[in-house]
Write a protein that holds these residues in place. Structure first.
Motif, PDB file in Angstrom:
ATOM      1  N   LEU A  45     -18.179 -32.079 116.383  1.00 36.12           N
ATOM      2  CA  LEU A  45     -17.946 -31.315 115.157  1.00 36.12           C
ATOM      3  C   LEU A  45     -18.987 -31.637 114.100  1.00 36.12           C
ATOM      4  N   LYS A  46     -19.359 -32.895 113.983  1.00 38.98           N
ATOM      5  CA  LYS A  46     -20.369 -33.316 113.014  1.00 38.98           C
ATOM      6  C   LYS A  46     -21.692 -32.593 113.282  1.00 38.98           C
ATOM      7  N   GLU A  47     -22.098 -32.549 114.521  1.00 34.42           N
ATOM      8  CA  GLU A  47     -23.355 -31.894 114.883  1.00 34.42           C
ATOM      9  C   GLU A  47     -23.279 -30.386 114.646  1.00 34.42           C
ATOM     10  N   ALA A  48     -22.117 -29.800 114.899  1.00 31.34           N
ATOM     11  CA  ALA A  48     -21.948 -28.360 114.671  1.00 31.34           C
ATOM     12  C   ALA A  48     -22.082 -28.024 113.189  1.00 31.34           C
ATOM     13  N   GLU A  49     -21.489 -28.854 112.342  1.00 33.31           N
ATOM     14  CA  GLU A  49     -21.579 -28.615 110.899  1.00 33.31           C
ATOM     15  C   GLU A  49     -23.017 -28.748 110.405  1.00 33.31           C
ATOM     16  N   GLU A  50     -23.715 -29.757 110.877  1.00 33.70           N
ATOM     17  CA  GLU A  50     -25.084 -30.003 110.421  1.00 33.70           C
ATOM     18  C   GLU A  50     -26.049 -28.930 110.911  1.00 33.70           C
ATOM     19  N   SER A  51     -25.836 -28.421 112.112  1.00 29.08           N
ATOM     20  CA  SER A  51     -26.765 -27.462 112.697  1.00 29.08           C
ATOM     21  C   SER A  51     -26.421 -26.009 112.371  1.00 29.08           C
ATOM     22  N   GLY A  52     -25.159 -25.761 112.030  1.00 29.70           N
ATOM     23  CA  GLY A  52     -24.725 -24.385 111.825  1.00 29.70           C
ATOM     24  C   GLY A  52     -24.481 -23.651 113.132  1.00 29.70           C
ATOM     25  N   ASN A  53     -24.360 -24.399 114.222  1.00 31.99           N
ATOM     26  CA  ASN A  53     -24.084 -23.819 115.538  1.00 31.99           C
ATOM     27  C   ASN A  53     -22.659 -24.175 115.956  1.00 31.99           C
ATOM     28  N   SER A  54     -21.851 -23.167 116.227  1.00 31.00           N
ATOM     29  CA  SER A  54     -20.450 -23.415 116.544  1.00 31.00           C
ATOM     30  C   SER A  54     -20.290 -24.017 117.937  1.00 31.00           C
ATOM     31  N   VAL A  55     -19.100 -24.564 118.161  1.00 30.84           N
ATOM     32  CA  VAL A  55     -18.764 -25.157 119.458  1.00 30.84           C
ATOM     33  C   VAL A  55     -17.475 -24.517 119.976  1.00 30.84           C
ATOM     34  N   LYS A  56     -17.220 -24.675 121.260  1.00 27.45           N
ATOM     35  CA  LYS A  56     -15.968 -24.186 121.830  1.00 27.45           C
ATOM     36  C   LYS A  56     -14.790 -24.913 121.182  1.00 27.45           C
ATOM     37  N   ALA A  57     -13.656 -24.278 121.228  1.00 31.50           N
ATOM     38  CA  ALA A  57     -12.448 -24.898 120.684  1.00 31.50           C
ATOM     39  C   ALA A  57     -12.234 -26.275 121.313  1.00 31.50           C
ATOM     40  N   LEU A  58     -11.951 -27.251 120.454  1.00 31.80           N
ATOM     41  CA  LEU A  58     -11.721 -28.612 120.961  1.00 31.80           C
ATOM     42  C   LEU A  58     -10.535 -28.631 121.914  1.00 31.80           C
ATOM     43  N   THR A  59      -9.565 -27.746 121.668  1.00 33.45           N
ATOM     44  CA  THR A  59      -8.382 -27.711 122.525  1.00 33.45           C
ATOM     45  C   THR A  59      -8.692 -27.114 123.899  1.00 33.45           C
ATOM     46  N   GLU A  60      -9.839 -26.451 124.046  1.00 33.62           N
ATOM     47  CA  GLU A  60     -10.304 -26.014 125.367  1.00 33.62           C
ATOM     48  C   GLU A  60     -11.065 -27.139 126.056  1.00 33.62           C
ATOM     49  N   ILE A  61     -11.880 -27.822 125.274  1.00 34.19           N
ATOM     50  CA  ILE A  61     -12.699 -28.904 125.824  1.00 34.19           C
ATOM     51  C   ILE A  61     -11.837 -30.107 126.207  1.00 34.19           C
ATOM     52  N   TYR A  62     -10.815 -30.352 125.401  1.00 37.41           N
ATOM     53  CA  TYR A  62      -9.979 -31.549 125.536  1.00 37.41           C
ATOM     54  C   TYR A  62      -8.522 -31.082 125.402  1.00 37.41           C
ATOM     55  N   PRO A  63      -7.952 -30.482 126.447  1.00 37.92           N
ATOM     56  CA  PRO A  63      -6.662 -29.781 126.348  1.00 37.92           C
ATOM     57  C   PRO A  63      -5.489 -30.627 125.858  1.00 37.92           C
ATOM     58  N   ASN A  64      -5.555 -31.922 126.006  1.00 35.64           N
ATOM     59  CA  ASN A  64      -4.419 -32.764 125.604  1.00 35.64           C
ATOM     60  C   ASN A  64      -4.539 -33.277 124.169  1.00 35.64           C
ATOM     61  N   LEU A  65      -5.463 -32.722 123.394  1.00 30.09           N
ATOM     62  CA  LEU A  65      -5.654 -33.164 122.011  1.00 30.09           C
ATOM     63  C   LEU A  65      -4.354 -33.001 121.219  1.00 30.09           C
ATOM     64  N   THR A  66      -3.932 -34.068 120.544  1.00 32.91           N
ATOM     65  CA  THR A  66      -2.705 -34.024 119.748  1.00 32.91           C
ATOM     66  C   THR A  66      -3.033 -33.827 118.272  1.00 32.91           C
ATOM     67  N   GLU A  67      -2.026 -33.462 117.506  1.00 34.57           N
ATOM     68  CA  GLU A  67      -2.220 -33.307 116.058  1.00 34.57           C
ATOM     69  C   GLU A  67      -2.657 -34.631 115.431  1.00 34.57           C
ATOM     70  N   LYS A  68      -2.049 -35.721 115.861  1.00 36.16           N
ATOM     71  CA  LYS A  68      -2.411 -37.035 115.320  1.00 36.16           C
ATOM     72  C   LYS A  68      -3.869 -37.367 115.616  1.00 36.16           C
ATOM     73  N   GLU A  69      -4.330 -37.075 116.830  1.00 35.23           N
ATOM     74  CA  GLU A  69      -5.730 -37.321 117.189  1.00 35.23           C
ATOM     75  C   GLU A  69      -6.662 -36.410 116.390  1.00 35.23           C
ATOM     76  N   ALA A  70      -6.202 -35.175 116.124  1.00 35.17           N
ATOM     77  CA  ALA A  70      -7.005 -34.241 115.342  1.00 35.17           C
ATOM     78  C   ALA A  70      -7.222 -34.764 113.927  1.00 35.17           C
ATOM     79  N   TYR A  71      -6.169 -35.306 113.317  1.00 36.37           N
ATOM     80  CA  TYR A  71      -6.330 -35.904 111.982  1.00 36.37           C
ATOM     81  C   TYR A  71      -7.248 -37.128 112.054  1.00 36.37           C
ATOM     82  N   GLN A  72      -7.179 -37.858 113.138  1.00 36.71           N
ATOM     83  CA  GLN A  72      -8.078 -39.010 113.331  1.00 36.71           C
ATOM     84  C   GLN A  72      -9.537 -38.545 113.338  1.00 36.71           C
ATOM     85  N   ILE A  73      -9.808 -37.429 114.020  1.00 40.33           N
ATOM     86  CA  ILE A  73     -11.166 -36.877 114.056  1.00 40.33           C
ATOM     87  C   ILE A  73     -11.604 -36.475 112.646  1.00 40.33           C
TER      88      ILE A  73
END
Length: 260
Positions: A13-41
């Motif tokens: 996400l950091k690289e996407a923000e800096e470059s202006g290039n979007s990335v695939k949904a994190l929930t596609e890349i990492y399907p078990n991502l939880t809300e708690k882990e998302a806030y951690q990110i």
């Protein structure tokens, strides 16, 4: 590249923000991502910016409307952090460089004179802690490709935060009937949509109380001097080069921004 940890998602996400290039949904890349882990990110990337000299100057609340909650299959709002380089002056200009698919929404901002430390923050506590309210525009932008997001995606992405603008006139929260505040949002002098204060949990004050209590789960408080964006009063509108957006609040004045 195979992503195997939330730390790698933070970097993505950091690289996407800096470059202006979007990335695939994190929930596609990492399907078990939880809300708690998302806030951690989210917190990991905010802390990285703070280490580099930025300051946290406020918080934003997202997903306050029933329509947006139903769209993402959630039953509560989310939040993000506001940093020094996200604040644009009223009637200022925004460069589209490194922006992906920015959208503009209008809301009411609270500026605090006292800390709000949850849990158990009440409606009355928010009124007591508020220094003043102002009209605001928020520019949201998703680092996720084509805004194809689930709750965990937008949470990790700092609640799709980008920039914000505050109006010039300050108002006493006790003197404004917030549920009945109305707003007209214009793009290039064309009325795009309208909104009302009761669109966000019935009253923007409820949003701020919710946020203070939610943040207590992470050991975070709302602090005196901070700006709190209380949630969009209507749908976000796409922004393109040359667009000028103005939100007109009969009770609170105007706030405006242009894109270059």
């Amino acid at each position: 590249m195979k992503i195997t940890s939330v730390d790698e998602l933070s970097l993505l996400l950091k690289e996407a923000e800096e470059s202006g290039n979007s990335v695939k949904a994190l929930t596609e890349i990492y399907p078990n991502l939880t809300e708690k882990e998302a806030y951690q990110i989210q917190l990991t990337n905010v802390e990285e910016k703070v280490k580099k000299g930025q300051k946290i100057i406020g918080k934003k609340i997202g997903l306050t409307s029933i329509a947006m909650q139903e769209l993402l299959g959630v039953d509560e709002p989310d939040y993000g952090h506001l940093l020094t380089d996200m604040h644009i002056p009223n009637f200022g200009e925004i460069s589209l460089a490194n922006k992906i698919l920015p959208k503009v929404e209008a809301e009411i901002a609270f500026v605090l004179k006292k800390d709000l430390i949850g849990p158990n923050i009440t409606f009355e506590d928010v009124i007591d802690a508020t220094d003043y309210i102002v009209p605001a525009l928020e520019v949201v932008d998703s680092r996720i490709e084509n805004w194809k997001i689930r709750l965990e995606d937008t949470v990790a992405d700092n609640a799709s935060s980008c920039l914000f603008v505050l109006g010039n006139e300050r108002y006493d929260v006790n003197e404004i009937d917030l549920p009945n505040v109305t707003m007209d949002l214009y793009r290039n002098d064309e009325l795009m949509n309208t909104g009302k204060g009761d669109a966000v949990l019935g009253n923007p004050i409820h949003c701020v109380a919710w946020l203070a209590n939610k943040l207590s789960e992470f050991g975070i408080s709302l602090n005196a001097g901070e700006v709190i964006l209380s949630g969009a009063l209507s749908a976000a509108i796409n922004a393109n080069e040359g667009d000028c957006f103005t939100a007109k609040f009969p009770l609170l004045g105007e706030v405006s921004i242009s894109f270059t």
